[in-house]
Design a protein around this motif. Sequence first.
Motif, short mmCIF file in Angstrom:
data_model
loop_
_atom_site.label_atom_id
_atom_site.label_comp_id
_atom_site.label_asym_id
_atom_site.label_seq_id
_atom_site.Cartn_x
_atom_site.Cartn_y
_atom_site.Cartn_z
N THR A 1 5.56 8.59 -6.85
CA THR A 1 6.22 9.07 -8.07
C THR A 1 7.60 8.42 -8.18
OG1 THR A 1 7.24 10.95 -6.95
CG2 THR A 1 5.03 11.28 -7.91
N LEU A 2 8.18 8.51 -9.35
CA LEU A 2 9.49 7.92 -9.58
C LEU A 2 10.55 8.59 -8.72
CD1 LEU A 2 11.23 5.94 -11.15
CD2 LEU A 2 11.48 7.67 -12.92
N VAL A 3 10.47 9.90 -8.57
CA VAL A 3 11.45 10.64 -7.77
C VAL A 3 11.36 10.21 -6.30
CG1 VAL A 3 12.12 12.93 -6.97
CG2 VAL A 3 11.43 12.60 -9.34
N ASP A 4 10.15 10.10 -5.77
CA ASP A 4 9.98 9.66 -4.38
C ASP A 4 10.45 8.23 -4.20
OD1 ASP A 4 8.93 12.10 -3.66
OD2 ASP A 4 6.85 11.45 -4.00
N TYR A 5 10.17 7.37 -5.18
CA TYR A 5 10.62 5.99 -5.11
C TYR A 5 12.15 5.92 -5.10
CZ TYR A 5 11.34 1.10 -6.22
OH TYR A 5 11.76 -0.20 -6.19
N PHE A 6 12.81 6.72 -5.95
CA PHE A 6 14.26 6.73 -5.98
C PHE A 6 14.84 7.23 -4.67
CE2 PHE A 6 18.32 8.82 -6.77
CZ PHE A 6 19.05 7.74 -7.26
N ASP A 7 14.26 8.28 -4.10
CA ASP A 7 14.73 8.79 -2.81
C ASP A 7 14.61 7.72 -1.72
OD1 ASP A 7 15.41 11.26 -3.84
OD2 ASP A 7 13.47 12.18 -3.28
N ARG A 8 13.50 7.03 -1.72
CA ARG A 8 13.28 5.96 -0.75
C ARG A 8 14.28 4.83 -0.94
NH1 ARG A 8 7.49 3.32 0.70
NH2 ARG A 8 8.28 1.57 1.85
N TRP A 9 14.52 4.44 -2.18
CA TRP A 9 15.47 3.40 -2.50
C TRP A 9 16.88 3.80 -2.09
CZ3 TRP A 9 19.60 3.48 -5.95
CH2 TRP A 9 20.18 2.23 -6.22
N PHE A 10 17.27 5.04 -2.40
CA PHE A 10 18.60 5.54 -2.07
C PHE A 10 18.83 5.55 -0.56
CE2 PHE A 10 21.84 8.73 -1.32
CZ PHE A 10 22.82 8.32 -2.21
N ASP A 11 17.83 6.02 0.19
CA ASP A 11 17.95 6.03 1.65
C ASP A 11 18.04 4.62 2.22
OD1 ASP A 11 17.86 8.79 1.72
OD2 ASP A 11 15.70 8.87 2.11
N LEU A 12 17.33 3.69 1.63
CA LEU A 12 17.33 2.32 2.13
C LEU A 12 18.67 1.62 1.88
CD1 LEU A 12 15.61 0.06 3.36
CD2 LEU A 12 14.97 -0.57 1.02
N TYR A 13 19.26 1.80 0.72
CA TYR A 13 20.45 1.05 0.36
C TYR A 13 21.76 1.78 0.53
CZ TYR A 13 17.32 -2.48 -1.38
OH TYR A 13 16.36 -3.46 -1.47
N TYR A 14 21.75 3.10 0.64
CA TYR A 14 23.01 3.83 0.72
C TYR A 14 23.14 4.72 1.93
CZ TYR A 14 24.04 2.13 -3.89
OH TYR A 14 24.30 1.30 -4.95
N ASN A 15 22.21 4.71 2.83
CA ASN A 15 22.34 5.50 4.07
C ASN A 15 22.26 4.63 5.28
OD1 ASN A 15 22.71 7.93 2.89
ND2 ASN A 15 20.56 8.45 2.87
N THR B 1 0.83 -1.21 0.00
CA THR B 1 0.00 0.00 0.00
C THR B 1 0.86 1.25 0.00
OG1 THR B 1 -0.19 -0.05 2.41
CG2 THR B 1 -1.95 -1.10 1.13
N ASP B 2 2.06 1.20 0.60
CA ASP B 2 2.94 2.36 0.60
C ASP B 2 3.41 2.71 -0.80
OD1 ASP B 2 2.72 2.60 3.29
OD2 ASP B 2 4.69 1.74 3.75
#
Length: 74
Positions: free
Chosen positions: A60-74, A54-55
């Motif tokens: 949007t693609l930009v929000d998805y990328f930000d979420r992905w980046f925070d998950l794997y690189y922070n 549901t999340d």
Amino acid sequence: MSYAKKAKNGYYGIAEYQTKDGKRHQKSAGCFKLKRQALAEADNLQRELDKVNTDLHDITLVDYFDRWFDLYYN
């Protein structure tokens, strides 16, 4: 839907979920000696999978990328 499946060494907890395109998938919660432990863990996994689906429903693609980046690189 979650359920327990009998195995040689105990019970597997299985969680089923559906993607937004309607395809069904299964994920194992692990092997446990007791059936109630397998069901409890499968229910927890089911709730987690439902929350994730549901999340990402209207993102949007930009929000998805930000979420992905925070998950794997922070």
